[in-house]
Design an enzyme around this catalytic site. Structure first.
Site, PDB file in Angstrom:
ATOM      1  N   CYS A   1       0.835  -1.207   0.000  1.00 26.49           N
ATOM      2  CA  CYS A   1       0.000   0.000   0.000  1.00 26.49           C
ATOM      3  C   CYS A   1       0.870   1.257   0.000  1.00 26.49           C
ATOM      4  O   CYS A   1       1.533   1.552   0.992  1.00 26.49           O
ATOM      5  CB  CYS A   1      -0.912  -0.048   1.232  1.00 26.49           C
ATOM      6  SG  CYS A   1      -1.756   1.482   1.610  1.00 26.49           S
TER       7      CYS A   1
ATOM      8  N   CYS B   1       0.114   3.860   2.686  1.00 22.69           N
ATOM      9  CA  CYS B   1       0.541   3.340   4.000  1.00 22.69           C
ATOM     10  C   CYS B   1       2.021   3.627   4.220  1.00 22.69           C
ATOM     11  O   CYS B   1       2.419   4.059   5.308  1.00 22.69           O
ATOM     12  CB  CYS B   1       0.312   1.830   4.086  1.00 22.69           C
ATOM     13  SG  CYS B   1      -1.405   1.316   3.910  1.00 22.69           S
TER      14      CYS B   1
END
Length: 109
Positions: free
Chosen positions: A36, A39
């Site tokens: 991600c 993230c």
């Protein structure tokens, strides 16, 4: 920047233990995944917040590595940040906004 105080949770037992140890102190959880991009972008800021707010416990859960916890917590998007107190979820933020994450932490610490 100093080393953050974020604990990585590797299994359901560690998840349970950290909540029991925290008692009524806030547990700030970063649910993320290695693949991600957002993230990875917000992760250093989460570490930075952990050094500023020592009154809370900061933990990171990789949703792929600890699926049972992610499912139990209803995680459907990453990053998701949750605040837990006394073993109960009290707040949540979905997305990689530094301002919103800071506000979430400030509200509960």
């Amino acid at each position: 920047m100093g080393e953050g105080k974020v604990t990585t949770i590797n299994n359901k037992e560690e998840w349970t233990a950290i909540h029991q140890k925290a008692g009524n102190k806030a547990v700030i959880v970063d649910f993320s995944a290695t693949w991600c991009g957002p993230c990875r972008m917000i992760s250093p800021y989460f570490e930075e917040l952990s050094t500023k707010h020592t009154g809370a416990t900061f933990i990171k859960v990789d949703v792929d590595a600890v699926e049972a916890v992610a499912q139990e917590c209803g995680i459907s998007a990453m990053p998701t940040f949750q605040v837990w107190k006394g073993g109960q979820k009290v707040d949540e933020l979905v997305g990689a906004s530094k301002d919103k994450l800071n506000a979430l932490v400030e509200k509960h610490v």
